[in-house]
Design a protein around this motif. Structure first.
Motif, PDB file in Angstrom:
ATOM      1  N   PHE A   1      15.498  14.675   5.526  1.00  0.00           N
ATOM      2  CA  PHE A   1      16.693  15.076   4.790  1.00  0.00           C
ATOM      3  C   PHE A   1      16.299  15.489   3.363  1.00  0.00           C
ATOM      4  CE2 PHE A   1      20.319  13.344   2.134  1.00  0.00           C
ATOM      5  CZ  PHE A   1      21.198  14.375   2.396  1.00  0.00           C
ATOM      6  N   LEU A   2      15.268  14.830   2.834  1.00  0.00           N
ATOM      7  CA  LEU A   2      14.851  15.176   1.471  1.00  0.00           C
ATOM      8  C   LEU A   2      14.213  16.570   1.434  1.00  0.00           C
ATOM      9  CD1 LEU A   2      13.494  11.716   0.299  1.00  0.00           C
ATOM     10  CD2 LEU A   2      15.730  12.743  -0.089  1.00  0.00           C
TER      11      LEU A   2
ATOM     12  N   LEU B   1      14.696   9.337   5.835  1.00  0.00           N
ATOM     13  CA  LEU B   1      16.037   9.913   5.915  1.00  0.00           C
ATOM     14  C   LEU B   1      15.937  11.140   6.807  1.00  0.00           C
ATOM     15  CD1 LEU B   1      17.284   9.794   2.203  1.00  0.00           C
ATOM     16  CD2 LEU B   1      17.883   8.253   4.068  1.00  0.00           C
ATOM     17  N   ILE B   2      16.718  11.138   7.878  1.00  0.00           N
ATOM     18  CA  ILE B   2      16.601  12.215   8.852  1.00  0.00           C
ATOM     19  C   ILE B   2      17.660  13.281   8.617  1.00  0.00           C
ATOM     20  CG2 ILE B   2      16.758  12.797  11.300  1.00  0.00           C
ATOM     21  CD1 ILE B   2      14.512  10.989  11.067  1.00  0.00           C
ATOM     22  N   SER B   3      18.888  12.812   8.573  1.00  0.00           N
ATOM     23  CA  SER B   3      19.959  13.790   8.485  1.00  0.00           C
ATOM     24  C   SER B   3      20.910  13.314   7.407  1.00  0.00           C
ATOM     25  CB  SER B   3      20.695  13.882   9.812  1.00  0.00           C
ATOM     26  OG  SER B   3      21.444  12.703   9.994  1.00  0.00           O
TER      27      SER B   3
ATOM     28  N   GLU C   1       0.835  -1.191   0.000  1.00  0.00           N
ATOM     29  CA  GLU C   1       0.000   0.000   0.000  1.00  0.00           C
ATOM     30  C   GLU C   1       0.881   1.257   0.000  1.00  0.00           C
ATOM     31  OE1 GLU C   1      -1.023   0.342   4.728  1.00  0.00           O
ATOM     32  OE2 GLU C   1      -1.521  -1.419   3.558  1.00  0.00           O
ATOM     33  N   LYS C   2       0.320   2.321  -0.597  1.00  0.00           N
ATOM     34  CA  LYS C   2       1.080   3.562  -0.710  1.00  0.00           C
ATOM     35  C   LYS C   2       1.117   4.280   0.623  1.00  0.00           C
ATOM     36  CE  LYS C   2       2.209   5.124  -5.047  1.00  0.00           C
ATOM     37  NZ  LYS C   2       1.335   4.699  -6.150  1.00  0.00           N
ATOM     38  N   LYS C   3       2.283   4.664   1.068  1.00  0.00           N
ATOM     39  CA  LYS C   3       2.391   5.399   2.316  1.00  0.00           C
ATOM     40  C   LYS C   3       2.514   6.892   1.986  1.00  0.00           C
ATOM     41  CE  LYS C   3       2.723   1.852   5.234  1.00  0.00           C
ATOM     42  NZ  LYS C   3       3.907   1.115   5.622  1.00  0.00           N
ATOM     43  N   ILE C   4       1.900   7.692   2.847  1.00  0.00           N
ATOM     44  CA  ILE C   4       1.930   9.135   2.600  1.00  0.00           C
ATOM     45  C   ILE C   4       3.229   9.736   3.127  1.00  0.00           C
ATOM     46  CG2 ILE C   4       0.838  11.328   3.255  1.00  0.00           C
ATOM     47  CD1 ILE C   4      -1.811   9.597   3.333  1.00  0.00           C
ATOM     48  N   VAL C   5       3.842  10.580   2.319  1.00  0.00           N
ATOM     49  CA  VAL C   5       5.009  11.327   2.772  1.00  0.00           C
ATOM     50  C   VAL C   5       4.559  12.774   2.961  1.00  0.00           C
ATOM     51  CG1 VAL C   5       7.361  12.052   2.251  1.00  0.00           C
ATOM     52  CG2 VAL C   5       6.563   9.812   1.476  1.00  0.00           C
ATOM     53  N   ASN C   6       4.575  13.206   4.203  1.00  0.00           N
ATOM     54  CA  ASN C   6       4.070  14.536   4.533  1.00  0.00           C
ATOM     55  C   ASN C   6       5.217  15.550   4.462  1.00  0.00           C
ATOM     56  OD1 ASN C   6       2.660  16.672   5.525  1.00  0.00           O
ATOM     57  ND2 ASN C   6       2.369  15.816   7.576  1.00  0.00           N
ATOM     58  N   ARG C   7       5.388  16.110   3.285  1.00  0.00           N
ATOM     59  CA  ARG C   7       6.517  17.021   3.084  1.00  0.00           C
ATOM     60  C   ARG C   7       6.292  18.382   3.730  1.00  0.00           C
ATOM     61  NH1 ARG C   7       7.964  17.229  -3.102  1.00  0.00           N
ATOM     62  NH2 ARG C   7       8.383  19.346  -2.415  1.00  0.00           N
ATOM     63  N   VAL C   8       7.369  19.068   4.013  1.00  0.00           N
ATOM     64  CA  VAL C   8       7.257  20.441   4.521  1.00  0.00           C
ATOM     65  C   VAL C   8       6.671  21.284   3.379  1.00  0.00           C
ATOM     66  CG1 VAL C   8       8.564  22.432   5.365  1.00  0.00           C
ATOM     67  CG2 VAL C   8       9.207  20.130   6.083  1.00  0.00           C
ATOM     68  N   LYS C   9       5.525  21.903   3.672  1.00  0.00           N
ATOM     69  CA  LYS C   9       4.739  22.517   2.585  1.00  0.00           C
ATOM     70  C   LYS C   9       5.477  23.640   1.852  1.00  0.00           C
ATOM     71  CE  LYS C   9       1.085  20.010   3.527  1.00  0.00           C
ATOM     72  NZ  LYS C   9       1.963  19.005   4.176  1.00  0.00           N
ATOM     73  N   CYS C  10       6.185  24.478   2.613  1.00  0.00           N
ATOM     74  CA  CYS C  10       6.760  25.654   1.949  1.00  0.00           C
ATOM     75  C   CYS C  10       7.865  25.284   0.949  1.00  0.00           C
ATOM     76  CB  CYS C  10       7.262  26.665   2.972  1.00  0.00           C
ATOM     77  SG  CYS C  10       8.716  26.129   3.846  1.00  0.00           S
ATOM     78  N   THR C  11       8.325  24.037   0.977  1.00  0.00           N
ATOM     79  CA  THR C  11       9.338  23.663  -0.020  1.00  0.00           C
ATOM     80  C   THR C  11       8.746  23.704  -1.433  1.00  0.00           C
ATOM     81  OG1 THR C  11       8.879  21.318   0.295  1.00  0.00           O
ATOM     82  CG2 THR C  11      10.737  22.226   1.522  1.00  0.00           C
TER      83      THR C  11
END
Ligand SMILES: Nc1ncnc2c1ncn2[C@@H]1O[C@H](COP(=O)(O)OP(=O)(O)OP(=O)(O)O)[C@@H](O)[C@H]1O
Ligand code: SF4
Ligand SMILES: [Mg+2]
Lengths: 418, 276
Positions: A220-221, A292-294, A4-14
């Motif tokens: 990190f992304l 990926l954190i750092s 199943e597809k997992k959601i990646v909650n990106r930082v919006k302002c990027t």
């Protein structure tokens, strides 16, 4: 099930980065903003602004093309010209691009990547490829070039001498700029921009610190996407962006909002990044609840180094050239193995609660591929963490096979005892 | 499929299916951890069909219905395409488990398949400590050997046998499949003995593997798995290069599927224990 597809909650302002960078590249066509310099490597961009010279970083331009997977054509052109498949893929994208421009084949280049021809070339010698790359561009366009030699820091006790060595070359570069613009160098503007960089560094660093939270509010992304203005644009709009970035990350941290719904594995990345596979890697990791954190890559530029005691001089506004020179002496490539182990690995692993490390050993970049297996062994032994050395590439699509990479990443996660 | 309807909890099977790039392997265990049936078939272009086929083959061999599979673990490149699977696990973990069952003392594993070669370092429980693999390149894999055998007009078996009759040392320096193939062709045209060329090819594979072993650090005993472990010429070349004896099971190619089946059994038991 893992499908199943997992959601990646990106930082919006990027999401604003794309517009910011598009505008930056559009400005390259504005003749009122002075002559144009193509810069190879991480260069002292502050100085160009103070000399009223437009400039962009060729690697950034190559990465930009690669994120939309449009790099292959340029690589082919460069290889047809005789560059071997082992030559840095960034260099090949940019040289292929330059050759097409010089041959009048601009119509074949997608419009959004087009650029005016350079009036001069600059390179910072942190990698032998950069010198040859700079030479080639200068030959192709028949324009002058200037190279600054980076100092290799073998001995911290010689710090001052090394910084002064770079600084003395930056002085020469001021003369070069004055000669080619016919205008005096604007030292007051230089001070303003170095001060701006200090403010950017503070925002950036604060946002990165928040990623020590569990779950991490930014990945990190997110940081990779966000680092463009800091590393290459460096203007007032960049500072405004990093304030937004910091605020949003802080709010997410406060609200306990993570990048993933379920954060199971916190991964550190070391080395440059396969730009053409940013989305693929992000989804691949998310599928297994890993993030990926750092990482050690361009994030450090005017980031950690600049504020930590790693940059011994900090920001010395009374001597901006020295600050810039010191910043350039803080790059990973010019450091000893044990320095890298301590400043790159120990700090990240301990402070960011890392579960596993991925070391990217790019096929076409020697500086980042250097000693990767020794690093892996030392991380395994010292920190008892599993390590994956991924031999792919920063932009050459030939070296990335999705299924193979996914198997390696999944196997890495399977070795984490949780 | 209803996997909880067995009256007798000792009835049923645990399946491991390893869909590799070249061959698909299946092993079925019973509650006593005995292999009830296993099979190896080539991986076809349509993986779903290959998987159906191997399941049919296994169940023709005197077993009850497919519904008696209590838990199934899929591994290998095609692991995501196995509908029957309850879980997907990489072949790295599965080979480590499979080896642990047969050779509990093993510390290092070399698995050479059709497209990948990997070296895995394991602890006493058969858990993976670390691993390295060849990256996107056929050098040092079964495919490499097949290409070279074809240009020597030999079968893999003939090449393995011939290589052990080599009398004179020649070198094939290139590790790249394409370049090695042209080197081989030019050696043939120079009249070099085929047995010497075959031995040189095996040494070139061994060099590649020794490089991977050194990256991870050699710990003994070392076990070899995967289809190429059946190639005596290659095994001998690696033994010579590392100056060690290598352990090989009677059916090295099935190791990944076997490990997957053992993991399936373990998962089933963990799950049952957690319900009770
Ligand atoms: N009896 C044999 N003698 C020599 N080589 C053999 C023998 N049987 C199989 N092989 C070789 O083993 C290879 C296939 O091995 P295996 O089944 O382990 O691969 P795979 O799991 O499909 O591949 P991968 O793990 O790379 O995805 C083939 O390339 C074949 O040439
Ligand atoms: S080889 Fe590496 S360090 Fe050198 S220019 Fe290319 S990516 Fe940068
Ligand atoms: Mg296999």
């Amino acid at each position: 099930m893992s499908n199943e597809k997992k959601i990646v909650n990106r930082v919006k302002c990027t999401a604003n980065i794309s517009g910011l960078m598009d505008n930056f590249y559009k400005d390259m066509f504005d003749d009122n903003k002075g002559p144009l310099c193509w810069c190879v490597g991480a260069c002292p961009y502050e100085m160009f602004s103070a000399a009223n010279v437009r400039r962009f970083q060729t690697e950034n331009h190559a990465a930009r093309i690669s994120t939309r997977q449009e790099q292959a054509m340029f690589i082919e052109v460069a290889e047809a010209e005789g560059l071997s498949e082992n030559v840095c893929s960034y260099a090949k994208i940019n040289i292929g691009f330059a050759l097409m421009m010089a041959r009048g084949e601009e119509d074949k280049i997608p419009e959004r990547y087009r650029l005016p021809k350079p009036d001069m070339i600059f390179a910072l010698n942190t990698c032998p490829t950069m010198i040859q790359w700079c030479d080639m561009l200068s030959d192709i366009f028949k324009v002058p070039k200037f190279v600054v030699d980076a100092a290799y820091i073998y001995d911290e006790n010689n710090w001052d001498r090394n910084v002064e060595y770079v600084k003395s070359q930056l002085y020469d570069f001021v003369r070069f700029l004055e000669k080619h613009t016919g205008q005096p160098f604007d030292w007051a503007r230089l001070n303003e921009i170095v001060y701006l960089m200090k403010q950017i560094a503070v925002e950036w660093r604060a946002a990165r610190e928040l990623c020590k939270n569990v779950p991490t509010p930014a990945s990190f992304l997110d940081a990779l996407i966000a680092m463009g203005p800091k590393n290459t644009v460096r203007d007032e709009a960049s500072l405004a962006f990093y304030k937004d970035f910091h605020n949003e990350v802080a709010q997410r941290a406060k609200d306990g909002i993570g990048v993933l719904e379920q954060e199971k594995y916190r991964i550190m990345w070391r080395g440059n990044f396969p730009w053409h596979k940013l989305g693929t890697l992000s989804r691949m990791l998310a599928k297994y609840d890993a993030v990926l954190i750092s990482g050690v890559y361009g994030l450090g530029t005017y980031g950690d180094h600049a504020i930590d005691n790693i940059l011994p001089d900090g920001f010395d506004l009374s001597d901006p050239l020295r600050t810039i020179a010191a910043e350039h002496c803080c790059r990973s490539y010019t450091r000893r193995f044990d320095w890298k182990m301590d400043h790159e690995f120990r700090r990240h692993i301990e402070e960011f609660s890392i579960d596993a490390v991925i070391i990217h050993s790019p096929r076409t970049c020697r500086p980042w591929a250097l000693t990767t297996y020794d690093m892996a062994r030392e991380v395994e032994e010292k920190y008892k963490l599993p390590v994956l050395v991924l031999e792919v590439d920063h932009t050459d699509p030939n070296y990335f096979h999705d299924a193979q990479v996914e198997t390696r990443i999944k196997a890495l996660l399977e070795t984490i005892k949780k | 499929m209803n996997k909880n309807n067995a009256q007798d909890r000792k009835d049923g099977y645990f399946a491991g299916i390893d869909v590799g790039s070249t061959t698909t392997k299946m092993a079925l265990l019973d509650f006593e951890k005995k292999i009830r049936v296993s099979s190896i078939i080539p991986t076809g272009p349509i993986i779903k069909k290959t998987v159906d086929k191997i399941i049919n083959i296994c169940f023709e061999k005197n077993l009850n219905g497919i519904d008696d599979i209590k838990y199934c673990v899929a591994t290998g490149y095609g692991r995501e395409i196995v509908d029957l699977a309850d879980e997907q696990i990489t072949e790295i973990t599965c080979h480590a488990k499979g080896v642990n069952v047969i050779f509990p003392q093993a510390k290092t594993i070399i698995d050479i398949g059709g497209q990948d070669s990997k070296v895995i370092s394991v602890d006493d429980n058969g858990s993976v400590l670390s691993f390295v693999m060849n990256d996107k390149c056929a050098a040092g894999t079964g495919r490499f050997l097949e290409v070279i055998a074809r240009s020597l007009e030999l079968s893999i078996d003939e090449m393995a046998t011939l290589s052990r009759q080599s009398k004179k040392r020649v070198e094939v320096s290139s590790m790249c499949t394409v370049f090695a193939e042209s080197e081989v062709i030019s050696l043939v045209s120079q009249g070099v003995e085929v047995s010497d060329i075959a031995a040189a090819i095996n040494r070139s594979i061994a060099r590649r593997l020794v490089g991977l072993v050194q990256r991870i650090g050699l710990r003994l005993p070392l076990v070899m798995t995967g289809g190429v472990a059946q190639n005596k010429g290659v095994v001998k070349a690696i033994e010579d290069a590392l100056n060690i004896d290598i352990l090989i099971s009677t059916e090295p190619q099935i190791t990944g599927a076997l490990g997957a089946a053992h993991i399936a059994l373990k998962r089933f038991q963990e799950r049952r224990d957690s319900i009770e």
